[in-house]
Enzyme design. Structure first.
Site, PDB file in Angstrom:
ATOM      1  N   CYS A  22      -4.167   2.677  25.832  1.00 39.73           N
ATOM      2  CA  CYS A  22      -4.626   1.615  26.734  1.00 39.73           C
ATOM      3  C   CYS A  22      -4.012   0.270  26.307  1.00 39.73           C
ATOM      4  O   CYS A  22      -3.408   0.157  25.231  1.00 39.73           O
ATOM      5  CB  CYS A  22      -6.152   1.544  26.737  1.00 39.73           C
ATOM      6  SG  CYS A  22      -6.852   0.762  25.279  1.00 39.73           S
ATOM      7  N   ARG A  38     -17.735  14.553  23.115  1.00 37.81           N
ATOM      8  CA  ARG A  38     -18.161  13.448  22.230  1.00 37.81           C
ATOM      9  C   ARG A  38     -16.898  12.846  21.609  1.00 37.81           C
ATOM     10  O   ARG A  38     -15.801  13.305  21.906  1.00 37.81           O
ATOM     11  CB  ARG A  38     -19.104  13.996  21.147  1.00 37.81           C
ATOM     12  CG  ARG A  38     -18.463  15.112  20.333  1.00 37.81           C
ATOM     13  CD  ARG A  38     -19.371  15.655  19.240  1.00 37.81           C
ATOM     14  NE  ARG A  38     -18.752  16.828  18.614  1.00 37.81           N
ATOM     15  CZ  ARG A  38     -19.242  17.463  17.580  1.00 37.81           C
ATOM     16  NH1 ARG A  38     -20.365  17.082  17.025  1.00 37.81           N
ATOM     17  NH2 ARG A  38     -18.628  18.517  17.076  1.00 37.81           N
ATOM     18  N   GLU A  74     -22.173  18.416   5.318  1.00 31.60           N
ATOM     19  CA  GLU A  74     -22.417  19.544   6.223  1.00 31.60           C
ATOM     20  C   GLU A  74     -21.750  20.792   5.657  1.00 31.60           C
ATOM     21  O   GLU A  74     -20.644  20.716   5.115  1.00 31.60           O
ATOM     22  CB  GLU A  74     -21.782  19.305   7.596  1.00 31.60           C
ATOM     23  CG  GLU A  74     -22.392  18.242   8.446  1.00 31.60           C
ATOM     24  CD  GLU A  74     -21.649  18.112   9.791  1.00 31.60           C
ATOM     25  OE1 GLU A  74     -20.988  19.067  10.242  1.00 31.60           O
ATOM     26  OE2 GLU A  74     -21.729  17.022  10.370  1.00 31.60           O
ATOM     27  N   GLU A 106     -23.032  24.204  20.933  1.00 26.74           N
ATOM     28  CA  GLU A 106     -23.254  24.710  19.574  1.00 26.74           C
ATOM     29  C   GLU A 106     -24.512  25.565  19.450  1.00 26.74           C
ATOM     30  O   GLU A 106     -25.034  25.743  18.360  1.00 26.74           O
ATOM     31  CB  GLU A 106     -23.291  23.521  18.610  1.00 26.74           C
ATOM     32  CG  GLU A 106     -21.938  22.825  18.571  1.00 26.74           C
ATOM     33  CD  GLU A 106     -21.838  21.738  17.536  1.00 26.74           C
ATOM     34  OE1 GLU A 106     -22.819  21.002  17.362  1.00 26.74           O
ATOM     35  OE2 GLU A 106     -20.771  21.629  16.915  1.00 26.74           O
ATOM     36  N   GLU A 118     -17.768  11.997  11.761  1.00 28.12           N
ATOM     37  CA  GLU A 118     -16.389  12.500  11.697  1.00 28.12           C
ATOM     38  C   GLU A 118     -15.426  11.652  12.542  1.00 28.12           C
ATOM     39  O   GLU A 118     -14.855  12.126  13.521  1.00 28.12           O
ATOM     40  CB  GLU A 118     -16.329  13.966  12.129  1.00 28.12           C
ATOM     41  CG  GLU A 118     -17.093  14.880  11.191  1.00 28.12           C
ATOM     42  CD  GLU A 118     -16.860  16.364  11.460  1.00 28.12           C
ATOM     43  OE1 GLU A 118     -16.486  16.702  12.592  1.00 28.12           O
ATOM     44  OE2 GLU A 118     -17.070  17.164  10.538  1.00 28.12           O
TER      45      GLU A 118
HETATM   46  C1  GAL Z   1     -18.910  19.293  12.380  1.00 27.45           C
HETATM   47  C2  GAL Z   1     -19.642  18.216  13.169  1.00 27.45           C
HETATM   48  C3  GAL Z   1     -21.036  18.662  13.546  1.00 27.45           C
HETATM   49  C4  GAL Z   1     -20.999  20.031  14.135  1.00 27.45           C
HETATM   50  C5  GAL Z   1     -20.344  20.974  13.160  1.00 27.45           C
HETATM   51  C6  GAL Z   1     -20.283  22.414  13.616  1.00 27.45           C
HETATM   52  O1  GAL Z   1     -17.545  19.091  12.342  1.00 27.45           O
HETATM   53  O2  GAL Z   1     -19.752  17.047  12.410  1.00 27.45           O
HETATM   54  O3  GAL Z   1     -21.597  17.739  14.453  1.00 27.45           O
HETATM   55  O4  GAL Z   1     -20.289  20.002  15.334  1.00 27.45           O
HETATM   56  O5  GAL Z   1     -19.019  20.553  12.951  1.00 27.45           O
HETATM   57  O6  GAL Z   1     -19.608  23.219  12.672  1.00 27.45           O
END
Ligand code: GAL
Length: 683
Positions: A164, A117, A309, A357, A156
């Site tokens: 390019c 991604r 998060e 994940e 993020e």
């Molecule tokens: C963050 C990301 C999430 C997930 C998470 C796992 O950095 O935004 O999509 O990957 O880490 O810890």
């Protein structure tokens, strides 16, 4: 509050998680269970749609919003709000294949394949066209939906370099705007060194790490280019939903983006926090996490931020990830609130079945259901947040600021100094910050261009790069009565990484009353000694150690507080203070031990009249933070040690949860926390 866009957002503390509904569409029983469990865990928000572009636009121009309509409706029916993401962080395969120019090019000129991604070029016009089209459709479709609470731009954003033609053209145009003509650029980058002189703009390729002026400008450009992309993404949302606030989730700030400039365009700052608890020194992890929370509060000048998060349990990408000990989830969650967050959100709601994940922690694990320790802990956090609703309207007034500057960090990364092995810039900023954190004194974490006028004490460790105007603002701050602290490796280069002549820290020489002549650098095994001068105003006592850096300075108008006590420079000044205008400017010439920093800053705080009168001396392992609204002050006490701890508090406080009067000593279990309230005397 005077910020109408965030009024609804801040009407309660948010509790929720990244929710990947689209991964479970063929198991309706799982989806039905999700909504039951969200309510059981006292969740009120879910972050949705983050990586769903391929599900929203399965073929070019063919959209499929049905599943998202259903999700938004179900959230609203269950009293949950949506933090709705734009899908730019993960383009569909069809897009990468139909438009190869959307994929990044490496320094060897090869185009990356489609994988993972965040795998696209921020300059690509077609990528921007595609993402703004789908963002507009999302905004039109959900603009009046009751669940829509906040836009979450992408995921993020990172500073991935791309070589390019689009990026090079943009970079050269950026340079032309900055320098005007090539002569100015050649002068600024000192290109007569190693025959690096450019005679046409087209010759400039940002691949030469030995050209430090080029490297710092390339990093600035990358950051500006990502910001430009973000603004392009945000434009249709602002136009169609002017009342819906916008954020993007930042990371720990080592990503090469100047987040300060991004924050100006966001309604609320938010970030993703993944501390490595229980792997060593939890106290240092707690201090560093506090530093990052304070930075995110500072991005919007003290307004609340969101913890977007955090892992409710383990983090799969860390190699080792210990289970959170009993109490730790609540403590880490409360720490975010204590430092100014108005939310606790997790990655992720439910563990996915496949993909990289699948073993990342989640509120609902592969085991399923709510009979798990993690689910119970999450539920407890949710119930705690429900009872702290009034905290949303409080702020933190920090009398202290630590300057941790991104451009300075980038410049230091390239600098080939004697002693390059141990620069450790961010860690050094955190070691200075720790002196305030361990005393429960709130500190903002700011950039070198932030406003200084609201602080009593400003600390700027290793401010190697002084861009035009910075020294002048520091000088004005001190003159007006401020207290300023600088260290070794200060004021050596300008914004193009050209050294100052005439004695570092040249533009601050008058303010600090010193100049530097030489720098000694020590191996990791070597240490030196510093001795406090008799009767020094900070009450430093006895001897301290230093390592890595020892700058040999001369005083001009400054007084010596401590002197070197080892090597041939014994007797030379090691710490000084200069009375300048109505303020004081301190200089610490060597990388001292923590004891020195503790004693030094205790003295500085005493002299500057800064402290936390609500709590007594905090035992090692405990931190305290205060959020207030003029009527009430919420005092957060946090024990990051594995021992029970007692904290003395001012009289007249009550428990925020039970309303009971607090004892003079509050006892916290290992990894325990408490929230007390103190009514303002004049409330
Ligand atoms: C963050 C990301 C999430 C997930 C998470 C796992 O950095 O935004 O999509 O990957 O880490 O810890």
């Amino acid at each position: 509050m005077q910020f109408p866009r965030t009024q609804r957002l801040f009407s309660r503390l948010l509790h929720g998680a990244d929710y990947n509904y689209e991964q479970w569409l063929d198991t309706p029983d799982v989806l039905a269970e999700d909504f039951r469990l969200m309510q059981a865990a006292h969740c009120n928000v879910m972050s949705v749609g983050i990586f769903s572009w391929a599900m929203l636009e399965p073929e070019e121009g063919k959209y499929a919003f049905g599943w998202l309509d259903q999700l938004m409706d179900r959230l609203a029916e269950h009293g949950l709000s949506a933090i709705l993401s734009t899908p730019s962080a993960a383009p569909p395969v069809w897009l990468s294949q139909a438009y190869p120019e959307t994929r990044r090019v490496n320094t060897n000129g090869q185009r990356d394949p489609h994988r993972r991604r965040q795998n696209f070029c921020f300059s690509s016009p077609i990528y921007r066209q595609k993402i703004t089209a789908i963002n507009r459709l999302l905004a039109e479709r959900y603009k009046t939906h009751p669940a829509l609470l906040l836009w979450h731009l992408s995921n993020e954003y990172g500073s991935y370099p791309c070589h390019c033609e689009y990026c090079y053209t943009n970079f050269r145009a950026w340079l032309q705007r900055r320098y005007g003509d090539l002569d100015a650029l050649n002068r600024a980058w000192w290109t007569n060194f190693w025959s690096h002189r450019y005679s046409s703009w087209a010759q400039i390729e940002p691949v030469d790490e030995s050209n430090h002026g080029l490297m710092i400008d390339w990093q600035r450009f990358i950051s500006d280019n990502v910001l430009d992309f973000m603004l392009a993404e945000a434009a249709p949302l602002r136009e169609v939903t002017p009342d819906v606030p916008i954020t993007t989730n930042f990371m720990q700030p080592d990503v090469g983006l100047n987040y300060w400039r991004f924050a100006e365009h966001l309604d609320v700052a938010s970030w993703d926090s993944y501390p490595r608890w229980h792997q060593g020194d939890d106290l240092t992890i707690a201090m560093q996490t506090a530093f990052y929370h304070d930075l995110h509060r500072s991005y919007k000048q003290g307004r609340p931020f969101l913890l977007m998060e955090s892992s409710p349990t383990v983090t799969n990408w860390q190699g080792i990830s210990r289970l959170k000990k009993p109490g730790m989830l609540k403590l880490a969650s409360l720490q975010a609130i204590a430092h100014g967050s108005n939310s606790v959100q997790y990655f992720q709601w439910r563990q996915s079945r496949g993909g990289e994940e699948k073993f990342h922690g989640a509120v609902v694990s592969h085991l399923g259901g709510k009979q798990t320790r993690v689910f119970r802990d999450v539920t407890e956090v949710g119930s705690l947040l429900q009872r702290l609703t009034d905290v949303t309207q409080t702020t933190i007034a920090a009398p202290v600021a630590v300057i941790y500057d991104f451009e300075n960090e980038w410049a230091l990364q390239h600098a080939q100094l004697p002693g390059s092995l141990y620069k450790n810039y961010r860690e050094t900023c955190q070691r200075h910050y720790r002196s305030f954190w361990q005393r429960g004194v709130p500190a903002d974490v700011i950039s070198a261009v932030s406003d200084l006028s609201k602080y009593r004490v400003v600390v700027a460790p290793m401010l190697y790069m002084l861009a035009q105007g910075t020294a002048e603002r520091i000088e004005a701050f001190v003159k007006a009565g401020g207290t300023f602290v600088a260290t070794y490796l200060t004021g050596m280069v300008n914004e193009s990484d050209l050294t100052f002549l005439g004695g570092y820290p040249a533009p601050l020489r008058r303010t600090l009353g010193i100049y530097a002549e030489e720098m000694d650098s020590l191996t990791d095994q070597q240490t030196g000694r510093i001795a406090a001068c008799d009767g020094n105003m900070l009450e430093l006592r006895g001897e301290y150690q230093f390592q890595h850096y020892a700058e040999l300075i001369h005083t001009e108008t400054a007084h010596v507080l401590a002197a070197y006590d080892s090597d041939f420079y014994a007797g030379n000044p090691a710490a000084t203070v200069n009375q300048y205008g109505d303020g004081q400017a301190y200089f610490i010439a060597a990388r001292t031990d923590d004891q020195f920093l503790t004693d030094f800053y205790d003295g500085v705080m005493r002299c500057a009249g800064v402290g936390n009168e609500l709590v007594g001396a905090l035992p090692m392992g405990v931190s305290a933070s205060v959020r207030s609204n003029g009527q009430q002050r919420y005092v957060f006490l946090m024990n990051f040690s594995d021992r029970e701890q007692q904290i003395m508090v001012q009289t007249g406080m009550r428990g925020a949860m039970d309303g009971k009067p607090a004892d003079a000593f509050v006892t916290l279990p290992p990894y325990g926390c408490a929230v007390l309230v103190k009514e303002s005397e004049n409330a």
